[in-house]
Design an enzyme around this catalytic site. Structure first.
Site, PDB file in Angstrom:
ATOM      1  N   ASP A   1     -27.825  84.481 -23.682  1.00 42.10           N
ATOM      2  CA  ASP A   1     -27.028  83.379 -23.153  1.00 42.10           C
ATOM      3  C   ASP A   1     -25.571  83.498 -23.592  1.00 42.10           C
ATOM      4  OD1 ASP A   1     -29.402  82.538 -22.153  1.00 42.10           O
ATOM      5  OD2 ASP A   1     -29.401  80.559 -23.073  1.00 42.10           O
TER       6      ASP A   1
ATOM      7  N   ASP B   1     -24.243  80.825 -28.984  1.00 37.98           N
ATOM      8  CA  ASP B   1     -25.282  79.968 -28.423  1.00 37.98           C
ATOM      9  C   ASP B   1     -26.381  79.805 -29.457  1.00 37.98           C
ATOM     10  OD1 ASP B   1     -26.482  78.637 -25.904  1.00 37.98           O
ATOM     11  OD2 ASP B   1     -28.087  79.971 -26.555  1.00 37.98           O
TER      12      ASP B   1
ATOM     13  N   HIS C   1     -32.532  81.547 -21.940  1.00 36.09           N
ATOM     14  CA  HIS C   1     -32.843  80.677 -23.075  1.00 36.09           C
ATOM     15  C   HIS C   1     -33.148  81.464 -24.349  1.00 36.09           C
ATOM     16  CE1 HIS C   1     -32.684  76.996 -20.776  1.00 36.09           C
ATOM     17  NE2 HIS C   1     -33.453  77.529 -19.864  1.00 36.09           N
TER      18      HIS C   1
END
Length: 571
Positions: free
Chosen positions: A167, A21, A162
């Site tokens: 994540d 991510d 976030h």
């Protein structure tokens, strides 16, 4: 002959996945940069390693991104640049199958970084957990396929917040949950998994027959349910090809796949030209309001800024244009933009802001605006109707023809605020000015054609003929095609004779919604279009808002290019 293990594919339990991510400064790889990378390497349900680092993006992190992610400029000052991070990341993912949630976003930034630094992009297929979830889970199970929703559904031990590594860890749990679900669907190898993603759903395959009778012509298509209610309306230059695409693997939108499950028939309306199809689509969507269309469903909700027609006019935000002699500016997409435009006008002209109806014989105590010179206090009789009418006429001229007075007043205030280092107030003033100028530029462009009672134009068709359109007060009144080599006069005369009679109403868009007139304008401005008949009146104000709009648009573009240590420019 019995196949070998190699021919059966790679069992998912033996595949090494790297789930990764990114956090970034924005949504465009061309204009924004990576601020954090997090990745988890797994095989057979076991975590083999993790990779996590902040990245110096080389540009300021917008405040709303910092609020969302918790990553600030101070945190990345000492972080390595992407040129140092990317080689380590590429080494970490070597030989593995990449996994990401909404992978096009993350892979877009990785590919852009590789291109900038001279590295080849990561090879192989990327598994997208969002796409897998759309295909494996129903709306009854999850309302959407966002990562937090899926993490809760699969009872992940990691909460997405976030930040890249957290994540990525949550995505690992989602991936394992989806792979368990895939096993019950007969998917046991990596090759079967990637093939499953590319396959149309059973519902798509079952409904393919709905496209069998669709003609290969330009027009509008309407997906309808068993009761004949419109579910989705679209347009195409080739109806058959477009409708067939809904029943293939290329259609991955979850809401559209849900719509296909409800559809029982496809009704088509063949049109003479692409412009007619575009206009008919807009009109049908506004009339039927299909639940699966997201745009153009409610043109009646457009907002207008009105300079009222009374002894002491004021600026009012309304949703209806009336034939009352008032001046109108718009349409705006929402009340916020209309309020910003009104504030810009108030900055330039001392118009009253009270809502009571005033007249020469009706008065009330003045408000504080009169004390600071922002209003002439007609409510107390300090300003006569004749003196106030001068301000109202200037405002009307700014709304309809010449925006320069508003622009100059707002720009002067922006410069004063910037000189005093009151940057947030200056930015707010800039946004109000932009809302006014953009609305004025749009309205002036629309009125250039909506004031013309009758216009006929032609454009070359692909087969060598000509597309003909009759336009009246900005509304498409007729459309037709003239074959190659034919004499134009009979075709034009016949089209004009059968064209819709258009009775104009009030306001800048008297006969059609703004979107329809903008479609017509785009066609009129396209290469090769010729005017066949036109009544006089197609013009723009000498001091139109278009150049000032271009200037403001350049200012907004420069905001994304400002360097990390420089202030964000206001103009």
């Amino acid at each position: 002959m019995q196949g070998t293990l190699d021919e059966l594919g790679t069992p998912l339990s033996r595949v090494t996945f790297v789930v990764f991510d990114l956090e970034t400064t924005g949504g465009s790889p061309a204009e924004h940069a990576i601020t954090e990378i997090g990745a988890v390497k797994v095989r057979g349900g076991e975590v083999l390693g993790e990779f996590a680092t902040l990245v110096d993006p080389g540009m300021p992190i917008p405040p709303f991104i910092s609020v969302l992610t918790g990553i600030t400029d101070a945190m990345v000052v000492t972080a390595p640049p992407i040129s140092s991070v990317l080689p380590s990341f590429l080494e970490f993912i070597r030989g593995a199958t990449l996994v990401a949630h909404n992978s096009p976003f993350d892979m877009g930034f990785i590919k852009a970084a590789c291109a900038d630094l001279g590295y080849p992009p990561p090879p192989g297929t990327v598994v997208d957990t969002a796409d897998l979830a759309r295909r494996m889970l129903t709306r009854d199970e999850v309302p959407n396929c966002k990562l937090p929703t899926l993490a809760r559904f699969f009872r992940s031990t990691h909460e997405p917040r976030h930040r890249a590594l957290s994540d990525a860890r949550a995505t690992v749990d989602v991936l394992h949950g989806l792979l368990e679900r895939a096993g019950s669907l007969g998917v046991h190898t990596l090759e079967e998994l990637t093939g499953f993603v590319r396959m149309p759903t059973p519902e798509q395959r079952r409904k393919r027959h709905l496209a069998d009778t669709v003609p290969a012509s330009p027009g509008v298509y309407v997906f309808e349910d068993a009761r004949g209610e419109a579910l989705y309306i679209g347009k195409s230059g080739n109806l058959r090809a477009r409708v067939r695409s809904y029943f293939t693997a290329s259609e991955t939108r979850r809401r559209i796949r849900e719509m296909i499950g409800l559809a029982e028939r496809v009704r088509t309306i063949v049109c003479a030209t692409g412009l007619e199809a575009e206009v008919r689509e807009l009109r049908l969507i506004a009339e039927a309001k299909p639940r699966y269309n997201r745009r153009s469903r409610s043109p009646e909700r457009a907002v207008w800024l009105k300079l009222t027609n009374e002894p002491f006019p004021r600026l009012s935000i309304v949703r209806e244009v009336r034939d009352d002699g008032a001046a109108y500016l718009g349409p705006f997409g929402g009340s916020r933009a209309a309020e910003d435009a009104r504030a810009a006008l108030h900055e330039a002209f001392p118009l009253r802001r009270c809502t009571e109806r005033l007249g020469p014989r009706r008065s009330r105590p003045a408000c504080s605006l009169a004390e600071i010179g922002r209003c002439g206090a007609p409510c107390e009789g300090r300003e006569s109707p004749e003196a106030y009418a001068v301000h109202a006429e200037r405002a009307r001229r700014a709304m309809e023809d010449d925006v320069s007075e508003v622009f100059e007043a707002a720009w002067a205030r922006i410069q004063r605020l910037s000189a005093g280092q009151r940057y947030e107030e200056a930015a707010a003033e800039r946004d109000r000015l932009a809302a006014f100028v953009r609305a004025a530029a749009r309205m002036q462009r629309l009125r250039g054609v909506t004031r013309i009672p009758h216009l006929v134009a032609a454009a070359p068709a692909f087969d060598g003929g000509w597309e003909l359109h009759v336009i009246r007060y900005g509304r498409l009144a007729a459309a037709g095609v003239m074959p190659r080599g034919a004499h134009p006069a009979p075709y034009v005369d016949a089209l004009v004779a059968t064209a819709e009679t258009v009775v104009p109403g009030p306001g800048p868009t008297p006969a059609a919604v703004a979107e329809e007139t903008e479609c017509i304008l785009r066609w009129l401005e396209s290469p090769g279009v010729r005017l066949v008949q036109a009544e006089p009146g197609w013009s723009m104000p000498v001091r139109s808002a278009a150049p000032l709009k271009a200037r403001l648009d350049q200012v907004y573009r420069s905001l994304d290019r400002s360097s990390p240590r420089e202030g964000r420019p206001l103009g």
